[in-house]
Motif scaffolding. Sequence first.
Motif, PDB file in Angstrom:
ATOM      1  N   LEU A   1      39.495  35.752  29.138  1.00  0.00           N
ATOM      2  CA  LEU A   1      39.593  35.908  30.582  1.00  0.00           C
ATOM      3  C   LEU A   1      39.066  37.283  30.988  1.00  0.00           C
ATOM      4  O   LEU A   1      38.290  37.421  31.940  1.00  0.00           O
ATOM      5  CB  LEU A   1      41.055  35.744  31.011  1.00  0.00           C
ATOM      6  CG  LEU A   1      41.353  35.510  32.496  1.00  0.00           C
ATOM      7  CD1 LEU A   1      40.674  34.259  33.003  1.00  0.00           C
ATOM      8  CD2 LEU A   1      42.868  35.422  32.720  1.00  0.00           C
ATOM      9  N   LEU A   2      39.465  38.298  30.232  1.00  0.00           N
ATOM     10  CA  LEU A   2      38.988  39.653  30.502  1.00  0.00           C
ATOM     11  C   LEU A   2      37.476  39.760  30.308  1.00  0.00           C
ATOM     12  O   LEU A   2      36.784  40.441  31.068  1.00  0.00           O
ATOM     13  CB  LEU A   2      39.707  40.644  29.591  1.00  0.00           C
ATOM     14  CG  LEU A   2      41.158  40.962  29.962  1.00  0.00           C
ATOM     15  CD1 LEU A   2      41.851  41.701  28.829  1.00  0.00           C
ATOM     16  CD2 LEU A   2      41.210  41.784  31.248  1.00  0.00           C
TER      17      LEU A   2
ATOM     18  N   SER B   1      40.895  27.940  32.448  1.00  0.00           N
ATOM     19  CA  SER B   1      39.526  27.813  32.990  1.00  0.00           C
ATOM     20  C   SER B   1      38.557  28.790  32.344  1.00  0.00           C
ATOM     21  O   SER B   1      37.641  29.295  32.998  1.00  0.00           O
ATOM     22  CB  SER B   1      39.525  28.023  34.521  1.00  0.00           C
ATOM     23  OG  SER B   1      40.302  27.053  35.165  1.00  0.00           O
ATOM     24  N   VAL B   2      38.752  29.089  31.041  1.00  0.00           N
ATOM     25  CA  VAL B   2      37.820  29.969  30.348  1.00  0.00           C
ATOM     26  C   VAL B   2      36.831  29.142  29.531  1.00  0.00           C
ATOM     27  O   VAL B   2      37.098  28.007  29.167  1.00  0.00           O
ATOM     28  CB  VAL B   2      38.544  30.972  29.419  1.00  0.00           C
ATOM     29  CG1 VAL B   2      39.372  31.935  30.222  1.00  0.00           C
ATOM     30  CG2 VAL B   2      39.395  30.254  28.377  1.00  0.00           C
TER      31      VAL B   2
ATOM     32  N   SER C   1      41.645  46.917  39.301  1.00  0.00           N
ATOM     33  CA  SER C   1      41.773  46.803  37.850  1.00  0.00           C
ATOM     34  C   SER C   1      41.510  45.359  37.418  1.00  0.00           C
ATOM     35  O   SER C   1      41.798  44.420  38.180  1.00  0.00           O
ATOM     36  CB  SER C   1      43.173  47.228  37.419  1.00  0.00           C
ATOM     37  OG  SER C   1      43.441  46.811  36.096  1.00  0.00           O
ATOM     38  N   LEU C   2      40.994  45.171  36.220  1.00  0.00           N
ATOM     39  CA  LEU C   2      40.788  43.813  35.694  1.00  0.00           C
ATOM     40  C   LEU C   2      41.960  43.355  34.836  1.00  0.00           C
ATOM     41  O   LEU C   2      42.258  42.164  34.774  1.00  0.00           O
ATOM     42  CB  LEU C   2      39.501  43.771  34.848  1.00  0.00           C
ATOM     43  CG  LEU C   2      38.172  43.989  35.573  1.00  0.00           C
ATOM     44  CD1 LEU C   2      37.029  43.902  34.586  1.00  0.00           C
ATOM     45  CD2 LEU C   2      38.000  42.974  36.694  1.00  0.00           C
ATOM     46  N   ILE C   3      42.599  44.301  34.178  1.00  0.00           N
ATOM     47  CA  ILE C   3      43.634  43.940  33.202  1.00  0.00           C
ATOM     48  C   ILE C   3      44.864  43.351  33.881  1.00  0.00           C
ATOM     49  O   ILE C   3      45.400  42.322  33.442  1.00  0.00           O
ATOM     50  CB  ILE C   3      44.010  45.157  32.347  1.00  0.00           C
ATOM     51  CG1 ILE C   3      42.811  45.558  31.471  1.00  0.00           C
ATOM     52  CG2 ILE C   3      45.233  44.858  31.480  1.00  0.00           C
ATOM     53  CD1 ILE C   3      43.037  46.778  30.617  1.00  0.00           C
ATOM     54  N   GLN C   4      45.325  43.967  34.957  1.00  0.00           N
ATOM     55  CA  GLN C   4      46.533  43.471  35.632  1.00  0.00           C
ATOM     56  C   GLN C   4      46.366  42.037  36.146  1.00  0.00           C
ATOM     57  O   GLN C   4      47.243  41.194  35.913  1.00  0.00           O
ATOM     58  CB  GLN C   4      46.927  44.404  36.769  1.00  0.00           C
ATOM     59  CG  GLN C   4      48.218  43.967  37.477  1.00  0.00           C
ATOM     60  CD  GLN C   4      48.543  44.837  38.685  1.00  0.00           C
ATOM     61  OE1 GLN C   4      47.983  45.912  38.855  1.00  0.00           O
ATOM     62  NE2 GLN C   4      49.437  44.352  39.533  1.00  0.00           N
ATOM     63  N   PRO C   5      45.267  41.701  36.833  1.00  0.00           N
ATOM     64  CA  PRO C   5      45.097  40.312  37.271  1.00  0.00           C
ATOM     65  C   PRO C   5      45.046  39.324  36.102  1.00  0.00           C
ATOM     66  O   PRO C   5      45.606  38.228  36.192  1.00  0.00           O
ATOM     67  CB  PRO C   5      43.760  40.338  38.020  1.00  0.00           C
ATOM     68  CG  PRO C   5      43.589  41.743  38.466  1.00  0.00           C
ATOM     69  CD  PRO C   5      44.200  42.570  37.385  1.00  0.00           C
TER      70      PRO C   5
ATOM     71  N   LEU D   1      36.391  47.648  31.575  1.00  0.00           N
ATOM     72  CA  LEU D   1      37.698  47.073  31.254  1.00  0.00           C
ATOM     73  C   LEU D   1      38.841  48.026  31.564  1.00  0.00           C
ATOM     74  O   LEU D   1      39.907  47.606  32.042  1.00  0.00           O
ATOM     75  CB  LEU D   1      37.732  46.680  29.778  1.00  0.00           C
ATOM     76  CG  LEU D   1      38.814  45.684  29.369  1.00  0.00           C
ATOM     77  CD1 LEU D   1      38.601  44.354  30.065  1.00  0.00           C
ATOM     78  CD2 LEU D   1      38.805  45.482  27.857  1.00  0.00           C
ATOM     79  N   LEU D   2      38.630  49.299  31.318  1.00  0.00           N
ATOM     80  CA  LEU D   2      39.707  50.270  31.489  1.00  0.00           C
ATOM     81  C   LEU D   2      39.716  50.927  32.874  1.00  0.00           C
ATOM     82  O   LEU D   2      40.592  51.714  33.178  1.00  0.00           O
ATOM     83  CB  LEU D   2      39.608  51.357  30.416  1.00  0.00           C
ATOM     84  CG  LEU D   2      39.764  50.888  28.970  1.00  0.00           C
ATOM     85  CD1 LEU D   2      39.678  52.060  28.014  1.00  0.00           C
ATOM     86  CD2 LEU D   2      41.075  50.125  28.777  1.00  0.00           C
TER      87      LEU D   2
END
Length: 453
Positions: free
Chosen positions: A58-59, A226-227, A244-248, A409-410
């Motif tokens: 997903l990430l 859905s990946v 941020s991408l990580i939290q979602p 990512l970070l």
Amino acid sequence: MQASEQWSSKIGFILSAAGSAIGIGAIWKLPYVTGISGGGAFFLLFILFSLFMGLPLLLAEFVIGRSTQKEAISAYRSLAPNSSWHWIGRIGVFTCFLLLSFYSVIGGWIVIYFAKGLFGGIISEGADYSSVFNATIENPVLVVAAQFVFLAITVAVVAKGVQNGIERASKILMPALFILFILLIIRSLTLDNAMEGVKFFLAPDFSNITPQSILFAMGQAFFSLSVGVSVMVTYSSYLSKKESLIQPAISIVSMNLLIALLAGLAIFPAVFSLGLEPTEGPGLLFVVLPAVFDQIIFGEAFLLAFLALFLFATLTSAFSMLEIIVASVLKGKAEKRIKYACIVGVLIFVVGVPSALSYSVFADILIFSKNLFDSADYLVSNILMPLGVFLISIFVTNKIKKSTLREELLKHSRLGASVFEIWFFIMRFIIPLVIIIVFLNMTGILDKIANAF
């Protein structure tokens, strides 16, 4: 070219992406696949695949989409110009097209049941709900008409765009679904013999696990999130670079697993209490729900409300599948959205008709002992999605600079470089290896290799 549309907020993105992930995958498919694949052991494998493969993937799709701000095909082409890697996006678009063609059939079944519920025509004392379901799906005119209605609703929402269509609907529907699920679980757990169902669902029995069920668990994890089809590449392309991408990603996986748990706790206690078979198959939900609500005061009203939300959850997933196809055609030209949404919707309907008729007119047509509906499902969930995942893992770790991945990512995250290194290791080595092993195991090649030694 930057995406012409964006989510209005992070919560809108999370709920929309979670709506894409949750839908039929967690509510309809997981209970019946768990039922035919060993119960608790299968569910445990599903959780592990979701956390250690689904979340990293997903990430990865988020990084591809958000960094390019482009829909799937253009995103891969942008990151790897003058190469064939854009075929990952094309495979994803094709997979979504095929997936929505049979997914809309199930959506049609829900439309039928919801229409029946409006007129009090589902629950009746002493009814054989399994026979009722079979009679429903064996009516060719009814199922095709219902499939058309479901796709028409999907097209209407996607034609309105990201904020006014998909996001607005998801903000209302997803929270309401959680509330009704809790009510259903409370009743299901208070039925006689309900704990046998809980034990079947949550107590692992690995004697029931086969190579096929391992593949199903992996496919279900990909299907539910859905990946592997680049849906999340397109969705994340609408996300602001300030987020941020990580939290979602963590929120989406957590919500998906929670809904999967709730679905199992709602369905399996009732299955065992009412003397039904957990191996019922695709019709499990449509047989169990009326039987459970039959035991509840004002059951017809509760069933209608649940069917409404189940329909909406199914639609949110359909929105994402149609969106990736429409976005790949639009390429940022928002003024043509309505036209292309309609054209694509009609094509999906035509391709989906054989799946709709798999239990009636085309019931005798089998592919490797599977009807057309089950064949399409198997091809998408257990072949095309794992293939997409494999290709994405290779692409991300070999065609995008590691420094770019780390930065993307970070960004806006408190997590350190060690988390990135773990993610990169999983993407580069673990995921491709696991997919290869599972496929070799499924085909029997692994056994032949082991016997050779």
